[in-house]
Design an enzyme around this catalytic site. Sequence first.
Site, PDB file in Angstrom:
ATOM      1  N   GLY A  15       0.790  -1.229   0.000  1.00  0.00           N
ATOM      2  CA  GLY A  15       0.000   0.000   0.000  1.00  0.00           C
ATOM      3  C   GLY A  15       0.821   1.277   0.000  1.00  0.00           C
ATOM      4  O   GLY A  15       0.335   2.320   0.455  1.00  0.00           O
ATOM      5  N   LEU A  97      -9.937  -8.103 -13.112  1.00  0.00           N
ATOM      6  CA  LEU A  97     -11.335  -7.689 -13.000  1.00  0.00           C
ATOM      7  C   LEU A  97     -12.150  -8.300 -14.130  1.00  0.00           C
ATOM      8  O   LEU A  97     -11.649  -8.500 -15.234  1.00  0.00           O
ATOM      9  CB  LEU A  97     -11.440  -6.162 -13.065  1.00  0.00           C
ATOM     10  CG  LEU A  97     -10.660  -5.394 -12.002  1.00  0.00           C
ATOM     11  CD1 LEU A  97     -10.891  -3.901 -12.194  1.00  0.00           C
ATOM     12  CD2 LEU A  97     -11.050  -5.827 -10.600  1.00  0.00           C
ATOM     13  N   HIS A 113       0.902   0.946 -13.208  1.00  0.00           N
ATOM     14  CA  HIS A 113       1.674  -0.246 -13.577  1.00  0.00           C
ATOM     15  C   HIS A 113       3.149   0.150 -13.658  1.00  0.00           C
ATOM     16  O   HIS A 113       3.479   1.191 -14.232  1.00  0.00           O
ATOM     17  CB  HIS A 113       1.196  -0.789 -14.921  1.00  0.00           C
ATOM     18  CG  HIS A 113       1.909  -2.039 -15.323  1.00  0.00           C
ATOM     19  ND1 HIS A 113       1.666  -3.259 -14.710  1.00  0.00           N
ATOM     20  CD2 HIS A 113       2.884  -2.264 -16.238  1.00  0.00           C
ATOM     21  CE1 HIS A 113       2.460  -4.172 -15.243  1.00  0.00           C
ATOM     22  NE2 HIS A 113       3.198  -3.595 -16.176  1.00  0.00           N
ATOM     23  N   GLU A 146     -10.832  -3.512 -20.369  1.00  0.00           N
ATOM     24  CA  GLU A 146     -10.877  -4.966 -20.195  1.00  0.00           C
ATOM     25  C   GLU A 146      -9.522  -5.630 -20.380  1.00  0.00           C
ATOM     26  O   GLU A 146      -9.212  -6.604 -19.703  1.00  0.00           O
ATOM     27  CB  GLU A 146     -11.895  -5.572 -21.160  1.00  0.00           C
ATOM     28  CG  GLU A 146     -13.314  -5.432 -20.654  1.00  0.00           C
ATOM     29  CD  GLU A 146     -14.290  -6.208 -21.512  1.00  0.00           C
ATOM     30  OE1 GLU A 146     -13.924  -7.291 -22.002  1.00  0.00           O
ATOM     31  OE2 GLU A 146     -15.414  -5.702 -21.685  1.00  0.00           O
TER      32      GLU A 146
HETATM   33  C1  GRF Z   1       3.424  -1.044  -7.523  1.00  0.00           C
HETATM   34  O1  GRF Z   1       4.668  -1.223  -8.125  1.00  0.00           O
HETATM   35  C2  GRF Z   1       2.349  -0.901  -8.568  1.00  0.00           C
HETATM   36  O2  GRF Z   1       2.774  -0.257  -9.705  1.00  0.00           O
HETATM   37  C3  GRF Z   1       2.045  -2.325  -8.883  1.00  0.00           C
HETATM   38  O3  GRF Z   1       2.101  -3.011  -7.660  1.00  0.00           O
HETATM   39  C4  GRF Z   1       2.984  -2.306  -6.789  1.00  0.00           C
HETATM   40  C5  GRF Z   1       2.230  -2.004  -5.538  1.00  0.00           C
HETATM   41  O4  GRF Z   1       3.044  -1.489  -4.519  1.00  0.00           O
HETATM   42  N1  GRF Z   1       0.780  -2.429  -9.580  1.00  0.00           N
HETATM   43  P1  GRF Z   1       2.365  -0.818  -3.259  1.00  0.00           P
HETATM   44  O5  GRF Z   1       1.400  -1.833  -2.655  1.00  0.00           O
HETATM   45  O6  GRF Z   1       1.659   0.417  -3.692  1.00  0.00           O
HETATM   46  O7  GRF Z   1       3.495  -0.529  -2.303  1.00  0.00           O
END
Ligand code: GRF
Length: 198
Positions: A15, A97, A113, A146
């Site tokens: 998080g 999803l 991402h 999607e």
């Molecule tokens: C991040 O690198 C995000 O881009 C990817 O998962 C990771 C999550 O990290 N989708 P966090 O839980 O926000 O620390």
Amino acid sequence: MPGRRRVAVLISGAGSNMAALIAAGQAADAPFEVVLVISNNPDAGGLAIAEAAGIPALTIDHRPYGKDRAAHEQAIAAMLDEYGVEVVAMAGYMRLLTPWLVSRWAGRMLNIHPSLLPLYPGLDPHARAIAAGDSEAGCTVHLVTEGVDEGPILGQARVPVQGDDTPETLADRVRLAEHALYPAVLSEFCAVRTDRPD
Ligand code: GRF
């Protein structure tokens, strides 16, 4: 000025992006506020961080639903409605999803991402960037559609790949960039929405 956009953050893990969004949403002039955090994983570290920040943090565990992904998503959607959520920010949410939830939130659901999309959608983007010999890596905030990591790109940030990088060291560098990019893009997205005459 109309009220701030009410944002929910969906997480599965640490998080750290969620924490960056919560902090940004607490600024006096922020165009959004995080009003709800939902995790599918009861052990997600982000839950305690959200609670400490005074944000309602719910676990909607996918496991009791078995293969019934629609029912799990309906439980999530019901909470989004109950909290009057207007924009959903996925931040390390590790469930695919269904088209049902995606279409329900079309144009109002963002994801981050850790690659320079369209490069390296899906898993292990850092290892793939290193294996390809890329000199640059980064992260992308996009609208959720999607296709996995395929939606329209709202913003990107770039970092260098160093010669001795491992996937872990590169992930750490990219994650710092994520913490700046995601609040900035979400703010811009919500400010544009707020400024619209409708
Ligand atoms: C991040 O690198 C995000 O881009 C990817 O998962 C990771 C999550 O990290 N989708 P966090 O839980 O926000 O620390």
